[in-house]
Design a protein around this motif. Sequence first.
Motif, PDB file in Angstrom:
ATOM      1  N   ASP A 144      49.360  37.354  34.927  1.00  0.00           N
ATOM      2  CA  ASP A 144      48.031  36.762  35.046  1.00  0.00           C
ATOM      3  C   ASP A 144      47.125  37.426  34.002  1.00  0.00           C
ATOM      4  O   ASP A 144      47.346  38.571  33.628  1.00  0.00           O
ATOM      5  CB  ASP A 144      47.500  37.030  36.463  1.00  0.00           C
ATOM      6  CG  ASP A 144      46.180  36.333  36.756  1.00  0.00           C
ATOM      7  OD1 ASP A 144      46.206  35.327  37.487  1.00  0.00           O
ATOM      8  OD2 ASP A 144      45.119  36.802  36.269  1.00  0.00           O
ATOM      9  N   VAL A 145      46.099  36.699  33.535  1.00  0.00           N
ATOM     10  CA  VAL A 145      45.268  37.251  32.458  1.00  0.00           C
ATOM     11  C   VAL A 145      44.280  38.300  32.966  1.00  0.00           C
ATOM     12  O   VAL A 145      43.679  39.024  32.182  1.00  0.00           O
ATOM     13  CB  VAL A 145      44.535  36.120  31.696  1.00  0.00           C
ATOM     14  CG1 VAL A 145      43.216  35.745  32.387  1.00  0.00           C
ATOM     15  CG2 VAL A 145      44.308  36.522  30.242  1.00  0.00           C
ATOM     16  N   HIS A 146      44.121  38.374  34.287  1.00  0.00           N
ATOM     17  CA  HIS A 146      43.249  39.404  34.856  1.00  0.00           C
ATOM     18  C   HIS A 146      44.073  40.608  35.320  1.00  0.00           C
ATOM     19  O   HIS A 146      45.243  40.456  35.680  1.00  0.00           O
ATOM     20  CB  HIS A 146      42.477  38.852  36.057  1.00  0.00           C
ATOM     21  CG  HIS A 146      41.604  37.676  35.737  1.00  0.00           C
ATOM     22  ND1 HIS A 146      42.016  36.373  35.931  1.00  0.00           N
ATOM     23  CD2 HIS A 146      40.348  37.620  35.232  1.00  0.00           C
ATOM     24  CE1 HIS A 146      41.043  35.553  35.562  1.00  0.00           C
ATOM     25  NE2 HIS A 146      40.018  36.279  35.124  1.00  0.00           N
ATOM     26  N   GLY A 162      46.539  33.150  39.341  1.00  0.00           N
ATOM     27  CA  GLY A 162      45.502  32.315  38.731  1.00  0.00           C
ATOM     28  C   GLY A 162      46.061  31.190  37.867  1.00  0.00           C
ATOM     29  O   GLY A 162      47.262  30.910  37.862  1.00  0.00           O
ATOM     30  N   TYR A 194      43.622  28.036  35.575  1.00  0.00           N
ATOM     31  CA  TYR A 194      42.497  27.151  35.886  1.00  0.00           C
ATOM     32  C   TYR A 194      42.359  25.945  34.975  1.00  0.00           C
ATOM     33  O   TYR A 194      41.452  25.146  35.143  1.00  0.00           O
ATOM     34  CB  TYR A 194      41.205  27.989  35.912  1.00  0.00           C
ATOM     35  CG  TYR A 194      41.404  29.179  36.840  1.00  0.00           C
ATOM     36  CD1 TYR A 194      41.417  29.002  38.214  1.00  0.00           C
ATOM     37  CD2 TYR A 194      41.689  30.447  36.335  1.00  0.00           C
ATOM     38  CE1 TYR A 194      41.673  30.068  39.073  1.00  0.00           C
ATOM     39  CE2 TYR A 194      41.947  31.518  37.185  1.00  0.00           C
ATOM     40  CZ  TYR A 194      41.940  31.319  38.552  1.00  0.00           C
ATOM     41  OH  TYR A 194      42.214  32.356  39.393  1.00  0.00           O
ATOM     42  N   HIS A 210      46.378  39.019  43.874  1.00  0.00           N
ATOM     43  CA  HIS A 210      46.501  40.342  43.214  1.00  0.00           C
ATOM     44  C   HIS A 210      45.204  41.147  43.059  1.00  0.00           C
ATOM     45  O   HIS A 210      45.267  42.327  42.747  1.00  0.00           O
ATOM     46  CB  HIS A 210      47.249  40.218  41.876  1.00  0.00           C
ATOM     47  CG  HIS A 210      46.487  39.531  40.787  1.00  0.00           C
ATOM     48  ND1 HIS A 210      46.692  39.824  39.466  1.00  0.00           N
ATOM     49  CD2 HIS A 210      45.533  38.566  40.823  1.00  0.00           C
ATOM     50  CE1 HIS A 210      45.911  39.060  38.718  1.00  0.00           C
ATOM     51  NE2 HIS A 210      45.205  38.291  39.522  1.00  0.00           N
ATOM     52  N   HIS A 211      44.021  40.516  43.284  1.00  0.00           N
ATOM     53  CA  HIS A 211      42.775  41.302  43.241  1.00  0.00           C
ATOM     54  C   HIS A 211      42.413  41.883  44.605  1.00  0.00           C
ATOM     55  O   HIS A 211      41.534  42.731  44.721  1.00  0.00           O
ATOM     56  CB  HIS A 211      41.606  40.433  42.756  1.00  0.00           C
ATOM     57  CG  HIS A 211      41.781  39.930  41.360  1.00  0.00           C
ATOM     58  ND1 HIS A 211      41.960  40.781  40.295  1.00  0.00           N
ATOM     59  CD2 HIS A 211      41.832  38.669  40.852  1.00  0.00           C
ATOM     60  CE1 HIS A 211      42.100  40.057  39.189  1.00  0.00           C
ATOM     61  NE2 HIS A 211      42.038  38.781  39.493  1.00  0.00           N
ATOM     62  N   ASP A 221      46.525  31.732  33.890  1.00  0.00           N
ATOM     63  CA  ASP A 221      45.268  31.790  33.138  1.00  0.00           C
ATOM     64  C   ASP A 221      45.459  32.568  31.838  1.00  0.00           C
ATOM     65  O   ASP A 221      44.563  32.653  31.011  1.00  0.00           O
ATOM     66  CB  ASP A 221      44.138  32.394  33.995  1.00  0.00           C
ATOM     67  CG  ASP A 221      44.601  33.564  34.849  1.00  0.00           C
ATOM     68  OD1 ASP A 221      45.696  34.110  34.584  1.00  0.00           O
ATOM     69  OD2 ASP A 221      43.867  33.937  35.790  1.00  0.00           O
TER      70      ASP A 221
END
Length: 681
Positions: free
Chosen positions: A176-178, A307, A309, A138-139, A269
């Motif tokens: 996702d947390v980002h 993500g 981790y 997604h980035h 994440d």
Amino acid sequence: AAMASGTALVYDEEMTTHKLLWSDPVCDIEVPERLSSSYEQLKCYNLVERCVHVPAREGSEEEILLVHSSEHLEVAKSTQTMNEEELKRVSGNYDAFFFHPNTYHCARLAVGATLQLVDAVMTGKVCNGMALVRPPGHHSQKNAANGFCLFNNVAIAGEYAKRKYGLQRILIVDWDVHHGQGTQYIFEEDPSVLYFSWHRYEHQEFWPSLKESDYDAVGLGRGEGFNINLPWNKVGMGNSDYLAAFFHVLLPMAFEFDPELVLVSSGYDSGIGDPEGQMNATPEVFAHLTHFLMQLANGKLCVVLEGGYHLKSLSESVCMTVKTLLGDPVPQITGEMAPCLSAIESIQNVRAAHKPYWKWLAYEDTSVLQNLSTKSHPPKKANPNPFTDPESKITNNDESVKVERFLELHMKNILFPVPPIKTATTADSKGSAHLLPVPVHLVKEMDKTEIKALVSGFYADLVKEDKILHSLGNMLAVLDKILKKEVCNGIAESPRAAVSVAVALRHSVQFGFQRVLCIFVGDMQIIPNIEDGKILMIHICENEQSGKTSSKHCISLNWKEDAEGNDFFSALLGFILPVAYSYQPNLTVIAIGPNRSLGISGISLLFALLQGLAESRIFAVMEDTEMNLMRSVAKALVGASTPDFGVYVPPTQEKVTKIKILRDQFQQEWKMLQCSVKDGI
Ligand code: X5A
Ligand code: ZN
């Protein structure tokens, strides 16, 4: 056409060969074990064997070019034959990415695995599924690798589904947390893809630290209103914050949007223990999030790993997701159910920013908050996790061990009931068990003297009639199975639902259930003398109950479903679910009485969404036994297929006002109702 069933799992061990070859403290958390340990945990819970195995394949160049530039593709391709030094140099051109000689191959498999999942769902081979992939996506942007991502798997899947299946509305949920800024850029001007992302933001201090990750980035041009960013300005967000975001932001928009397919950028994440996210949500919250999304797009849901981790947190969360996709009961959520102030502020702001674009928000009086609360996190209430202990000033490593132990214990306390969900009903039901579209567990009715003994202590005058006594026998037989946890849910017919419910509630409380949620739809005389606090009654009817005022434990909601379609979703998400999640019942009773003011689609949605509570323990009491209604209720209970909930229409101003008044009245008691800070929270 028959409804699709089954859950696909796409996994290829080959994707564990992509790994970091040199030392880099930014990238060293993106390890192959993320994939292998998730898959091992799925095997451990016997979930792999219950899924339909769908093989991965390499995504084609043409498919990658749906989203990426040929320059980007060529650079990626060229890394296959590079030595370590060259790989390191190319990697250095990007923000947080590493190349391995097999990275290109793995990234193509990640794309292809995602597309295989989309094909399996779109062709009806399965109803839903998950793809375990690396590298994540997604980035990644048109022309750049970024944040461990080379190709944007989910974005490619969105474009692919539009082209191949002619889809006009796709929802992408990025938990996702980002911030998936790559996905945002790709669909920013596209009104056919609704993109939702929540992310750790901390007033732009957290990576990738972009202005365009804030709540006011709503999309551009024709895509205005179709990009939803919910920035978290503090760490430590937990289950209740995530659920509040779903109730008050994502889900109402998603229902109004009415997607034909839902894709999840599924990063874990955002779960407890993750070194990147620093959040507190426990694995079972992902079961709830998944369960909610399963109610959209006729159940067509593709979950794709991003993500995550902390290996233990990640793998347990993956299992929660897959279990839920398979239709297992949703585990009860833990912790105090109240969003924190910072979360409420973010929710208020994104609602205000989107007010011009969504009919459902049009009549809300939300406005943007200029002065957000300070950065010091308000002390959180009792929460069964190690991060909320203010004394715990420990090193990263110790913290990880602590979380590991917490999760170990925590997961043991989470019920993993035996699938499939069993539904009970009595053999002589006039709704005719054999006519129901799903297999049910037949129950012998209770003996007359037994019933008499049971009810003699109370309501004796009500049960003189033989017909009622007989129906009580049926009802109690089914209820008993639920109370003893032999089945998950059940349906009982009753010629006098109000009487049956009164007896059922009394019996459940005496049996030892401490919190029973009762939703009554239709006209009824609420029979007094219900144990205070042990029962929460929500009465949905067309007419104002004259002379009755609502109280904390007995709430009256006047609602007549719109003739044009289902507008009840707004009341469900904006009021009923928040109250119910605040209460955290251990049993739910839903009664459909005479003169119901909701249509079949509204009632189906009620049953479907309330299965997130009380470990999916629902007892249905039906006075109205119209065959179509009975079918829909049975379907919703078994979760075998997602009923067609019909056309969603936004609520009228009058109805929005009604909900607002109720929210103001009850948000101090039932804190999940809070979605703005205006009135002295
Ligand atoms: C997919 C994902 C995170 C990148 C963090 C870089 N990427 N600091 O979670
Ligand atoms: Zn992430």
